[in-house]
Design a protein around this motif. Structure first.
Motif, PDB file in Angstrom:
ATOM      1  N   GLU A  38       0.830  -1.209   0.000  1.00 50.06           N
ATOM      2  CA  GLU A  38       0.000   0.000   0.000  1.00 50.06           C
ATOM      3  C   GLU A  38       0.866   1.261   0.000  1.00 50.06           C
ATOM      4  O   GLU A  38       0.577   2.222  -0.708  1.00 50.06           O
ATOM      5  CB  GLU A  38      -0.954   0.003   1.202  1.00 50.06           C
ATOM      6  CG  GLU A  38      -2.086  -0.996   1.080  1.00 50.06           C
ATOM      7  CD  GLU A  38      -1.679  -2.435   1.383  1.00 50.06           C
ATOM      8  OE1 GLU A  38      -2.410  -3.346   0.978  1.00 50.06           O
ATOM      9  OE2 GLU A  38      -0.629  -2.660   2.037  1.00 50.06           O
ATOM     10  N   MET A  77       2.201   1.736  -3.410  1.00 47.41           N
ATOM     11  CA  MET A  77       1.116   2.216  -4.265  1.00 47.41           C
ATOM     12  C   MET A  77       0.912   3.722  -4.073  1.00 47.41           C
ATOM     13  O   MET A  77       0.805   4.473  -5.055  1.00 47.41           O
ATOM     14  CB  MET A  77      -0.179   1.467  -3.913  1.00 47.41           C
ATOM     15  CG  MET A  77      -1.381   1.863  -4.722  1.00 47.41           C
ATOM     16  SD  MET A  77      -2.894   1.035  -4.156  1.00 47.41           S
ATOM     17  CE  MET A  77      -2.465  -0.674  -4.430  1.00 47.41           C
ATOM     18  N   ALA A 128      -5.428   3.376  -1.726  1.00 48.41           N
ATOM     19  CA  ALA A 128      -4.638   2.336  -1.063  1.00 48.41           C
ATOM     20  C   ALA A 128      -5.467   1.618   0.009  1.00 48.41           C
ATOM     21  O   ALA A 128      -5.373   0.405   0.163  1.00 48.41           O
ATOM     22  CB  ALA A 128      -3.375   2.936  -0.448  1.00 48.41           C
TER      23      ALA A 128
END
Length: 135
Positions: free
Chosen positions: A24, A27, A45
Motif C-alpha cells: 500500500e 502504491m 490504497a
C-alpha cells in the motif's frame, strides 16, 4: 455494526484489521509520483484490497482528516469507481455509517489515470510545437 445479513462487521474487522503494508505504501508513493492527490492516493490504497470500509476507518488507517476523505470520495464517485452503502448504527442514534467499496479493478483505475496523463501530455506537446512555430 451489523451488516444486512446480521453479521457483526466490527468483529470481522477485528479479526482482519485494515492496515497499510509495504504494498500500500508503494502504491501511494507511485500514485503521488504521477500527480494523483495525496487524499485520493491514500484512499485508493485503503480500498485496494477490495473490502468494504467506512470513512472513519479510512481516516484512522491513512491519517487523513474527514474533509480530505470527503474530497477523495467525491473524486472516486465522479469516476464511478466506488459503491456506497449506508449501515445503521447498532447502538444509539445518529447518522448511518457510510461504507465504501471499489466497484472496478485497480488496473482499470490506473488505466484511466494513464489515459488522462497521456491526453494532458499531448496537449502540452502541442503547445510546445505552437511556441516553436511562433518563434
Amino acid at each position: 455494526m451489523v451488516d444486512e445479513s446480521g453479521r457483526n462487521i466490527d468483529a470481522a474487522l477485528e479479526k482482519n484489521p485494515i492496515y497499510m503494508g509495504s504494498t500500500e505504501y508503494e502504491m501511494i508513493e507511485l500514485f503521488r509520483k504521477i500527480n494523483v492527490s495525496r487524499p485520493v492516493a491514500l484512499t485508493l490504497a485503503c480500498l485496494a484490497k477490495g473490502r468494504e470500509i467506512s470513512s472513519q476507518s479510512i481516516e484512522v488507517v491513512s491519517g487523513l482528516r474527514q474533509p480530505e476523505v470527503s474530497v477523495a470520495m467525491r473524486y472516486l464517485r465522479e469516476n464511478d469507481w466506488i459503491h456506497i452503502r449506508e449501515e445503521k448504527k447498532s447502538k444509539g442514534k445518529g447518522r448511518p455509517i457510510k461504507l465504501y467499496k471499489l466497484t472496478v479493478p485497480m488496473d482499470r483505475i490506473v488505466g484511466k489515470i494513464e489515459q488522462e496523463i497521456i491526453a494532458e501530455s499531448r496537449h502540452v506537446l502541442q503547445n510546445i510545437e505552437r511556441l516553436k512555430n511562433i518563434a
